[in-house]
Design a protein around this motif. Structure first.
Motif, short mmCIF file in Angstrom:
data_model
loop_
_atom_site.label_atom_id
_atom_site.label_comp_id
_atom_site.label_asym_id
_atom_site.label_seq_id
_atom_site.Cartn_x
_atom_site.Cartn_y
_atom_site.Cartn_z
N ARG A 119 0.93 -1.23 -0.03
CA ARG A 119 0.08 -0.14 0.15
C ARG A 119 0.99 1.26 -0.02
NH1 ARG A 119 -5.32 -0.90 0.49
NH2 ARG A 119 -5.91 -2.89 1.00
N ASP A 120 0.30 2.36 -0.59
CA ASP A 120 1.29 3.63 -0.57
C ASP A 120 0.98 4.25 0.51
OD1 ASP A 120 -1.29 4.67 -1.23
OD2 ASP A 120 -0.71 5.56 -3.05
N GLN A 175 5.92 13.56 -10.79
CA GLN A 175 6.43 13.53 -9.38
C GLN A 175 6.95 14.89 -9.25
OE1 GLN A 175 6.85 12.45 -6.40
NE2 GLN A 175 7.83 10.66 -6.65
N ASP A 176 7.86 15.58 -10.09
CA ASP A 176 8.46 16.82 -10.12
C ASP A 176 7.07 17.90 -9.92
OD1 ASP A 176 10.95 15.87 -10.43
OD2 ASP A 176 10.93 16.39 -12.29
N TRP A 177 6.09 17.65 -10.76
CA TRP A 177 4.96 18.46 -10.52
C TRP A 177 4.17 18.42 -9.49
CZ3 TRP A 177 -0.30 18.54 -9.87
CH2 TRP A 177 -1.13 19.79 -10.39
N ARG A 178 4.18 17.48 -8.93
CA ARG A 178 3.51 17.37 -7.46
C ARG A 178 4.43 18.10 -6.47
NH1 ARG A 178 2.50 12.05 -9.36
NH2 ARG A 178 4.31 11.01 -8.28
N ASP A 179 5.75 18.00 -6.63
CA ASP A 179 6.71 18.42 -5.56
C ASP A 179 6.50 20.14 -5.69
OD1 ASP A 179 8.80 18.58 -3.65
OD2 ASP A 179 10.01 19.18 -5.31
N SER A 180 6.43 20.57 -6.96
CA SER A 180 6.29 22.09 -7.14
C SER A 180 5.03 22.59 -6.93
CB SER A 180 6.66 22.48 -8.74
OG SER A 180 5.68 21.60 -9.69
N PRO A 185 5.58 14.82 0.74
CA PRO A 185 6.80 14.26 0.20
C PRO A 185 6.85 13.45 -0.88
CG PRO A 185 6.48 14.35 2.49
CD PRO A 185 5.01 14.59 1.97
N VAL A 186 8.03 13.46 -1.55
CA VAL A 186 8.08 12.70 -2.85
C VAL A 186 7.89 11.10 -2.41
CG1 VAL A 186 10.15 11.74 -4.09
CG2 VAL A 186 10.11 14.16 -3.47
N GLU A 187 6.97 10.72 -3.35
CA GLU A 187 6.68 9.14 -3.36
C GLU A 187 7.73 8.52 -4.00
OE1 GLU A 187 3.04 6.51 -5.38
OE2 GLU A 187 3.38 8.52 -6.04
N ARG A 188 7.93 7.32 -3.21
CA ARG A 188 9.06 6.16 -3.74
C ARG A 188 8.68 5.41 -4.89
NH1 ARG A 188 10.08 2.14 -1.08
NH2 ARG A 188 8.22 2.04 0.33
N LEU A 193 11.88 -4.00 -8.23
CA LEU A 193 13.10 -3.91 -7.26
C LEU A 193 12.67 -3.37 -5.80
CD1 LEU A 193 15.94 -3.10 -9.64
CD2 LEU A 193 15.45 -5.22 -8.44
N ALA A 194 11.78 -2.24 -6.01
CA ALA A 194 11.42 -1.71 -4.61
C ALA A 194 10.32 -2.69 -4.03
CB ALA A 194 10.54 -0.52 -5.35
#
Length: 207
Positions: A119-120, A175-180, A185-188, A193-194
């Motif tokens: 889950r996120d 991801q950059d659009w959400r941050d700006s 906080p940044v989503e992994r 692999l994750a």
């Protein structure tokens, strides 16, 4: 010259000496530890139980849907946010809304099934989703309306080469659009692999 033959003397069976008290206690302790480890393993494996949801999908945006009461974030991809704007031929256009429309077309009114165990941070199931035989996660990246976010790098390369979807112009990575725009906080990334790393952390988490 002849040799006389004589049978070998038989050895008498001697039972092994009785184990000492300390040896017996050590064996009991090892047995208890082994049983405890098996119980712990079973409890840990329950954390990786695959959850499934299916039914008519409500498409929220280009990478998230709702099936009944289950909110699902499509694993391994990242689509433009619904309000995000991209640029093509010198003009802005609503790429986030078009990404949602792309997912609606891929589903085509068919029932959707999703499965996953992670889950996120919003509590949404990170799911691999299908409508019929269509792998929606993969198809959304192939159509150019989502970027690879831990998986589907090959499909992204094909969409980029074909200038499909958002690759026909310029855009900010979601991801950059959400941050700006002041999002959380940044989503992994949450690809294969994750998932392996998450599984290791979950296995050794004592909560």
């Amino acid at each position: 010259m002849t040799r006389s033959w004589s049978p070998r003397p038989r050895r008498r069976y001697a039972p092994p000496p009785p184990r000492s008290l300390w040896r017996r206690l050590l064996d009991y302790a090892l047995t208890v530890i082994l049983l405890g480890l098996l119980i712990l393993l079973a409890a840990r494996l329950d954390r990786f139980e695959t959850r499934k949801a299916e039914g008519a999908a409500i498409v929220n945006d280009g990478d998230s849907i709702t099936l009944g009461s289950e909110r699902i974030r499509m694993r391994g991809i990242d689509a433009p946010e619904y309000q995000q704007v991209c640029r093509k031929d010198g003009a802005d256009y609503p790429c986030g809304k078009l990404a949602r429309q792309s997912l609606v077309r891929l589903i085509g009114g068919r029932p959707v099934s999703c499965s996953g165990w992670q889950r996120d941070r919003y509590g949404r199931l990170l799911g691999d989703c299908k409508a019929g035989s269509t792998d929606l996660n993969r198809a959304q990246v192939e159509a150019g309306w989502a970027v690879a976010f831990g998986d589907f790098e090959t499909e992204e390369a094909g969409a980029r080469a074909g200038k499909s979807g958002i690759w026909a112009g310029s855009f900010d990575e979601p991801q950059d659009w959400r941050d700006s725009h002041g999002h959380d906080p940044v989503e992994r990334k949450h690809g294969t692999l994750a998932s392996i790393g998450d599984a290791m952390r979950e296995f050794f988490r004592f909560r």
